[in-house]
Design a protein around this motif. Structure first.
Motif, mmCIF file in Angstrom:
data_model
loop_
_atom_site.group_PDB
_atom_site.id
_atom_site.type_symbol
_atom_site.label_atom_id
_atom_site.label_comp_id
_atom_site.label_asym_id
_atom_site.label_seq_id
_atom_site.Cartn_x
_atom_site.Cartn_y
_atom_site.Cartn_z
ATOM 1 N N ILE A 285 11.511 -3.343 -3.016
ATOM 2 C CA ILE A 285 10.863 -2.318 -3.846
ATOM 3 C C ILE A 285 10.879 -0.971 -3.136
ATOM 4 C CG2 ILE A 285 8.660 -1.564 -4.845
ATOM 5 C CD1 ILE A 285 8.080 -4.529 -5.438
ATOM 6 N N THR A 286 10.643 -0.981 -1.822
ATOM 7 C CA THR A 286 10.705 0.261 -1.046
ATOM 8 C C THR A 286 12.095 0.891 -1.150
ATOM 9 O OG1 THR A 286 9.093 -0.649 0.522
ATOM 10 C CG2 THR A 286 10.326 1.292 1.225
ATOM 11 N N ALA A 287 13.125 0.040 -1.078
ATOM 12 C CA ALA A 287 14.498 0.538 -1.203
ATOM 13 C C ALA A 287 14.744 1.120 -2.598
ATOM 14 C CB ALA A 287 15.489 -0.588 -0.921
ATOM 15 N N LEU A 288 14.209 0.467 -3.632
ATOM 16 C CA LEU A 288 14.369 0.970 -4.997
ATOM 17 C C LEU A 288 13.662 2.308 -5.183
ATOM 18 C CD1 LEU A 288 13.883 -2.319 -7.096
ATOM 19 C CD2 LEU A 288 16.026 -1.187 -6.454
ATOM 20 N N ILE A 289 12.479 2.433 -4.576
ATOM 21 C CA ILE A 289 11.752 3.709 -4.642
ATOM 22 C C ILE A 289 12.570 4.816 -3.991
ATOM 23 C CG2 ILE A 289 9.722 4.934 -3.780
ATOM 24 C CD1 ILE A 289 8.151 2.336 -4.126
ATOM 25 N N ALA A 290 13.213 4.491 -2.858
ATOM 26 C CA ALA A 290 14.053 5.483 -2.179
ATOM 27 C C ALA A 290 15.221 5.907 -3.070
ATOM 28 C CB ALA A 290 14.567 4.913 -0.856
ATOM 29 N N LEU A 291 15.836 4.943 -3.746
ATOM 30 C CA LEU A 291 16.940 5.262 -4.662
ATOM 31 C C LEU A 291 16.455 6.174 -5.791
ATOM 32 C CD1 LEU A 291 18.707 1.773 -4.961
ATOM 33 C CD2 LEU A 291 19.514 3.788 -3.705
ATOM 34 N N PHE A 292 15.265 5.892 -6.299
ATOM 35 C CA PHE A 292 14.706 6.720 -7.373
ATOM 36 C C PHE A 292 14.371 8.115 -6.855
ATOM 37 C CE2 PHE A 292 11.148 8.414 -9.820
ATOM 38 C CZ PHE A 292 11.624 8.294 -11.117
ATOM 39 N N TYR A 293 13.793 8.171 -5.657
ATOM 40 C CA TYR A 293 13.399 9.454 -5.080
ATOM 41 C C TYR A 293 14.604 10.372 -4.881
ATOM 42 C CZ TYR A 293 11.703 12.851 -1.664
ATOM 43 O OH TYR A 293 11.401 14.021 -1.008
ATOM 44 N N PHE A 294 15.711 9.815 -4.438
ATOM 45 C CA PHE A 294 16.921 10.615 -4.210
ATOM 46 C C PHE A 294 17.786 10.740 -5.469
ATOM 47 C CE2 PHE A 294 15.947 9.203 0.186
ATOM 48 C CZ PHE A 294 15.874 10.453 0.774
ATOM 49 N N ASP B 75 17.730 6.291 -12.360
ATOM 50 C CA ASP B 75 16.645 6.829 -13.181
ATOM 51 C C ASP B 75 15.584 5.751 -13.374
ATOM 52 O OD1 ASP B 75 17.778 5.060 -14.982
ATOM 53 O OD2 ASP B 75 18.619 6.624 -16.282
ATOM 54 N N PHE B 76 14.547 6.044 -14.150
ATOM 55 C CA PHE B 76 13.448 5.096 -14.307
ATOM 56 C C PHE B 76 13.906 3.816 -14.992
ATOM 57 C CE2 PHE B 76 9.870 3.295 -16.742
ATOM 58 C CZ PHE B 76 9.033 2.986 -15.684
ATOM 59 N N GLU B 77 14.800 3.923 -15.963
ATOM 60 C CA GLU B 77 15.270 2.727 -16.673
ATOM 61 C C GLU B 77 15.982 1.771 -15.721
ATOM 62 O OE1 GLU B 77 18.042 1.429 -20.494
ATOM 63 O OE2 GLU B 77 17.818 3.539 -19.951
ATOM 64 N N LYS B 78 16.875 2.294 -14.896
ATOM 65 C CA LYS B 78 17.573 1.439 -13.921
ATOM 66 C C LYS B 78 16.591 0.887 -12.896
ATOM 67 C CE LYS B 78 22.199 3.509 -14.196
ATOM 68 N NZ LYS B 78 21.903 4.524 -15.225
ATOM 69 N N PHE B 79 15.622 1.710 -12.481
ATOM 70 C CA PHE B 79 14.603 1.235 -11.551
ATOM 71 C C PHE B 79 13.868 0.035 -12.143
ATOM 72 C CE2 PHE B 79 10.198 1.028 -10.232
ATOM 73 C CZ PHE B 79 10.285 1.039 -8.852
ATOM 74 N N ALA C 46 0.829 -1.203 0.000
ATOM 75 C CA ALA C 46 0.000 0.000 0.000
ATOM 76 C C ALA C 46 0.863 1.252 0.000
ATOM 77 C CB ALA C 46 -0.930 -0.010 1.211
ATOM 78 N N LEU C 47 1.942 1.211 0.776
ATOM 79 C CA LEU C 47 2.860 2.347 0.807
ATOM 80 C C LEU C 47 3.532 2.521 -0.552
ATOM 81 C CD1 LEU C 47 4.480 4.517 2.399
ATOM 82 C CD2 LEU C 47 6.126 2.708 2.948
ATOM 83 N N ASN C 48 4.008 1.409 -1.122
ATOM 84 C CA ASN C 48 4.735 1.475 -2.389
ATOM 85 C C ASN C 48 3.824 1.769 -3.570
ATOM 86 O OD1 ASN C 48 7.068 0.789 -0.999
ATOM 87 N ND2 ASN C 48 6.899 -1.388 -1.460
ATOM 88 N N VAL C 49 2.889 0.825 -3.790
ATOM 89 C CA VAL C 49 2.085 0.847 -5.015
ATOM 90 C C VAL C 49 0.971 1.879 -4.949
ATOM 91 C CG1 VAL C 49 0.612 -0.531 -6.525
ATOM 92 C CG2 VAL C 49 2.622 -1.570 -5.463
ATOM 93 N N ALA C 50 0.246 1.909 -3.842
ATOM 94 C CA ALA C 50 -0.940 2.765 -3.782
ATOM 95 C C ALA C 50 -0.639 4.212 -3.429
ATOM 96 C CB ALA C 50 -1.932 2.191 -2.766
ATOM 97 N N LEU C 51 0.527 4.483 -2.828
ATOM 98 C CA LEU C 51 0.809 5.849 -2.399
ATOM 99 C C LEU C 51 2.034 6.443 -3.100
ATOM 100 C CD1 LEU C 51 -0.290 7.998 -0.501
ATOM 101 C CD2 LEU C 51 1.263 7.152 1.274
ATOM 102 N N LEU C 52 3.183 5.773 -3.013
ATOM 103 C CA LEU C 52 4.421 6.342 -3.556
ATOM 104 C C LEU C 52 4.485 6.269 -5.084
ATOM 105 C CD1 LEU C 52 7.039 5.076 -0.940
ATOM 106 C CD2 LEU C 52 5.891 7.292 -1.068
#
Length: 495
Positions: A163-172, A176-180, A23-29
């Protein structure tokens, strides 16, 4: 406490923790950090790979469930049954990969509105399919050895932490999106590898090649069961994933992205059903083998009441808070409200089936599942063709509800006719009535402006509405004695 109860609790715990992360990852972030088209791209690849994985396994999941008791022998690593199944599945994957390579671009990708971005990243589909297929095999095998919670732990919890860790890497802006996207796909390898390593060190699987002479007498039966499970897997995959493919075809990746977020929220209702169904499979198989239909009927009744009860326990807070939650997302996601409703309702309907699907699947009537799933697969395609052009993404969700309702009716008819089980359970009437009244009553609770901060204010209102609604609901269930109906009293759980 029986093994089914223990593993159902553990599996559900992993699933619910995973849901919180999901929910945190998919539905919110995801909606905040990624565009609708990028979310649609991720989900369309997951959908395609899931369908291809089900087909390329060549019915291995069914073969494992049916034949594992025949080869069960810890000393010989279960006669290297896993090695046999693995080679069999890899043959299917190799053939499907060639076919996909030859036809995918011309017959699938170039016909969609966002063909350029789909073609750019299409190289990820086959690796993702391989990881999906691998997990399907090891997870089914683990369930047969009564280690059903392994897959849930790694897929529902560990994968989502990554996935949460990957989102954090993308956020900071460290990736980029391709590596994500590449790392997101590689993440699907973690559950399969982890479960495989666990089973290897526990002595359930071996790296040695199997002796074919052990399996030769069973080849004809395996081929028959495999064929039906191929068709069953294909039709089941169509039922689950075809909506996203058809939305992409009719509307584009943006529509798929919005639909995927709303669909994820709705699918939370199915978690207890998945946990109990997977864990119960070997127990049901043993009961059918022993012809212990008395215990099986009690098990069926218990499963229906339990799943309907927990289904509403999840559905109530979802629906009474949906407007508040969607207000936290970008405005484009508001159109997903009724997608959430119809998808949630479709999984709520399946709760009335309990473990009925597994009972039919492991009985001599297993072929009916294939026929009924094919009917549902065809129905959902036709309904999507009608309703997506009319109602957009809401039409796809409505098509899912109608097709699943028809399937549940067919399955319940088979259970009533062939097993003589009682399918209309009186406790469910009370659960439905009380839950509906609470949902309607909660709609009159105003949204309070507690603090001048949107997120904190929304969380506070969600908590207030949820606590009020579920407190009344739980008290009503206790008052009517419905909780007492879910006590585990039958020896079938004590394997």
């Amino acid at each position: 406490m029986g093994i089914v109860l223990k593993q159902t609790i553990k599996g559900s715990l992993y699933s619910y923790l995973g849901v919180i992360l999901g929910a945190l990852n998919v539905a919110l972030l995801f909606p905040i950090l990624f565009s609708e088209a990028e979310i649609g791209l991720i989900n369309i690849f997951v959908s395609i790979s899931a369908m291809l994985g089900q087909i390329s396994c060549l019915g291995s999941n069914g073969i494992i469930s049916y034949f594992f008791p025949k080869f069960e022998d810890k000393i010989s690593h279960h006669n290297r049954f896993f090695s046999f199944i693995w080679l069999y599945s890899m043959l299917g994957f190799a053939v499907l990969s060639i076919i996909f390579y030859l036809i995918a671009d011309k017959w699938l990708i170039e016909r969609m509105p966002d063909s350029e971005i789909l073609r750019e990243y299409s190289i990820l589909i086959l690796p993702l399919t391989f990881f999906t297929l691998s997990f399907l095999i090891v997870d089914t095998f683990a369930s047969s050895t009564l280690k059903a919670t392994l897959g849930s732990f790694y897929k529902e919890l560990v994968m989502r932490i990554v996935i949460t860790a990957l989102i954090a890497l993308f956020y900071f802006e460290l990736i980029d999106f391709e590596k994500f996207l590449w790392l997101y796909v590689l993440n699907f390898a973690i559950p399969a590898m982890a479960v495989y390593i666990h089973l290897y060190y526990k002595g359930d699987i071996s790296l040695k090649l199997p002796s074919l002479k052990i399996y030769r007498p069973h080849m004809k039966s395996m081929a028959s069961i495999g064929l039906f499970f191929i068709l069953n897997g294909l039709s089941n995959s169509i039922a689950i994933y075809i909506d996203k493919l058809m939305i992409t075809y009719y509307i584009g990746l943006r529509g798929t992205g919005v639909y995927s977020i709303a669909n994820f929220i709705g699918t939370i209702v199915r978690i207890p059903r998945l946990a109990m169904g997977k864990i119960s499979t070997p127990i049901i198989a043993q009961a059918i083998k022993d012809e212990d239909y008395g215990s099986l009927q009690k098990f069926f009744r218990l499963s229906v009441i339990s799943q309907v009860l927990v289904g509403f326990l999840i559905f109530i807070p979802i629906w009474i808070n949906i407007d508040i939650f969607l207000s936290l997302l970008p405005p484009s996601y508001a159109e997903g409200k009724w997608v959430v409703f119809f998808i949630s309702l479709s999984f709520l309907v399946t709760c009335f089936l309990g473990i009925g699907t597994q009972i039919i699947q492991l009985s001599s009537y297993y072929k009916l599942i294939t026929y009924f799933n094919l009917i549902m697969g065809l129905a959902i395609v036709l309904l999507n063709i009608v309703f997506i052009p009319l109602w957009g993404i809401v039409g796809a969700a409505f098509a899912t509800l109608i097709s699943k309702s028809v399937l549940v009716i067919l399955f319940l008819y088979v259970i009533r006719k062939n097993f003589k089980f009682v399918i209309f359970i009186k406790e469910n009437y009370s659960i439905v009535l009380i839950s509906t009244l609470i949902i309607v009553g909660t709609s009159f609770i105003p949204v309070f402006q507690i603090l001048n901060h949107n997120i904190i204010n929304s969380i506070a209102n969600i908590l207030i509405r949820t606590i009020v609604a579920l407190s009344i609901w739980a008290y009503s269930m206790k008052l009517l004695g419905i909780f007492n109906q879910t006590e585990l009293k039958t020896s079938i759980f004590k394997r």
